[in-house]
Enzyme design. Structure first.
Site, short mmCIF file in Angstrom:
data_model
loop_
_atom_site.label_atom_id
_atom_site.label_comp_id
_atom_site.label_asym_id
_atom_site.label_seq_id
_atom_site.Cartn_x
_atom_site.Cartn_y
_atom_site.Cartn_z
N CYS A 119 75.04 27.04 19.37
CA CYS A 119 74.17 27.85 19.96
C CYS A 119 74.39 29.43 19.78
O CYS A 119 73.90 30.51 19.86
CB CYS A 119 73.65 27.83 21.31
SG CYS A 119 72.96 26.33 21.63
N HIS A 260 71.48 34.37 24.94
CA HIS A 260 71.01 32.75 24.26
C HIS A 260 70.22 32.25 25.52
O HIS A 260 70.60 31.96 26.65
CB HIS A 260 72.11 32.27 23.95
CG HIS A 260 71.83 30.75 23.76
ND1 HIS A 260 70.77 30.18 23.02
CD2 HIS A 260 72.35 29.54 24.25
CE1 HIS A 260 70.85 28.88 22.93
NE2 HIS A 260 71.72 28.50 23.77
N ASN A 290 65.17 25.87 24.84
CA ASN A 290 66.65 26.16 24.13
C ASN A 290 66.32 25.76 22.52
O ASN A 290 66.52 24.81 22.29
CB ASN A 290 67.70 25.43 24.77
CG ASN A 290 69.01 25.98 24.06
OD1 ASN A 290 69.02 26.55 22.96
ND2 ASN A 290 70.12 25.71 24.78
#
Ligand code: COA
Length: 339
Positions: A119, A260, A290
């Site tokens: 990520c 993020h 996500n």
């Protein structure tokens, strides 16, 4: 022909941005049908209402090509001499996906490679693009974050299936020779491999080749959610503080926090820790979940109409590895297509 100059650039700036999400929408209600979960649980624990998913035959490269095309259009289709694709879900374990994406975008034989930082991948790739431009090694760099986590998630695992979505975001980074110009001003990148078990697909690599994999769970993405939560908050907050110091920005100078998009509660904790009002914290995860390496450029593209030229934006991410980091960016005057 690429523009040649004998001067070194003063800054690397954002020339264009684009995002793409696949058409198929998976709502929390859809998940309620097949998992022991509820819309109420998912929204209250994560803030996510829906996510997107690739359809059969669609892959990470398809998402990356769409986002890359939009970023190139947004930048006015400049010549590109480097492509970096941040992804955890390449089309194949071998070869890398970036050369295929570059060729499909008509970029010829430019160097193109994948970058694996889960990520945090987009911020790591952005740092490499920044360094390549500032050193003069590259002129215009296409940086893409693209992931199709639906390819590695166990659809029966409520711990992960509710969180992740598929998507891609891309930016074009190029040089500015203007002493006054602001663009990418600071990076802070970190890793800690002693935490590799936090987020993992155990099989399919050299340690547990697929032929030796004995359990289904080895083949799917696994995450220690609670530990990830607290480490993500601490890591994103501390790297953000360092990036702010390097940029000589105070928290009050930040116009937008683009963290993020892991979990709404993580976003709240990071903005509180940094003393940045929550209304400055961009939220996109409610609609896409996500999206791993895609999350920051997608959130930037989604919110581009709210940003003004000169706005100061703090980017930060945490991901498997563990990896984490932060970057500071001054928003340019660019046109961005809607997602
Ligand atoms: N639906 C309903 N219940 C669920 C559930 C789901 N999808 N997932 C877990 N639960 C249950 C658990 O089994 C547990 O039940 P129990 O109390 O009977 O044991 C309860 O809900 C609480 O689970 P817990 O894991 O403590 O929840 P949490 O508050 O820590 O939230 C996450 C779980 C995954 C949402 C949270 O830890 C998180 O967001 N972590 C970070 C994940 C992330 O962002 N990863 C990417 C970083 S790059």
């Amino acid at each position: 022909m690429l523009q040649q100059t004998k001067h070194k650039p003063t800054t690397a700036v954002l020339l264009g941005i684009g995002g793409y999400v696949p058409q198929t929408i998976i709502t929390n209600q859809d998940l309620e049908y097949r998992l022991d979960t509820s819309d109420e649980w998912i929204q209250s624990r994560t803030g996510i209402r829906m996510r997107r998913q690739v359809s059969d035959g669609e892959s990470t490269s398809d998402l990356a090509i769409q986002a890359g095309r939009r970023a190139l259009d947004s930048a006015g289709n400049p010549d590109i001499d480097l492509v970096i694709l941040a992804t955890t879900t390449p089309d194949h374990p071998c070869p890398a996906t970036a050369p295929y994406v570059a060729s499909k975008l008509g970029l010829g034989d430019v160097p193109a490679y994948d970058l694996a930082a889960v990520c945090s991948g987009f911020i790591f790739a952005l740092a490499q693009a920044n360094a390549a431009v500032l050193s003069g090694q590259s002129h215009n760099v296409l940086v893409i974050g693209a992931d199709a986590f639906s390819s590695i998630i166990n659809p029966e695992d409520r711990n992960t299936a509710v969180i992740f979505g598929d998507g891609a975001g891309a930016v074009v980074i190029g040089p500015s020779y203007d002493q006054q110009s602001d663009g990418l001003s600071a990076f802070e990148l970190r890793s800690d491999g002693s935490q590799k078990d936090l987020i993992m697909v155990a099989a399919g690599g050299a340690q547990i080749p697929l032929r030796d994999s004995t359990s289904d769970s080895d083949r799917f993405f696994a995450m220690k959610g609670k530990e990830v939560f607290s480490k993500a908050v601490n890591a994103m907050s501390s790297s953000s503080r360092t990036a702010l110091e390097k940029s000589k920005w105070k928290a009050k100078d930040v116009d937008w926090l683009v963290a993020h998009q892991a979990n709404q509660r993580i976003l709240n904790c990071v903005s509180t820790a940094l003393n940045i009002p929550s209304e400055k914290a961009v939220v996109h995860l409610d609609r896409v979940g996500n999206t791993s390496a895609a999350s920051i450029p997608l959130a930037l593209a989604d919110h581009a109409s709210s940003f003004k030229e000169g706005d100061r934006i703090l980017l930060t991410a945490f991901g498997g590895g563990a990896t984490w980091g932060a970057a500071t960016l001054t928003w340019p005057n660019i046109s961005v297509a809607e997602l």
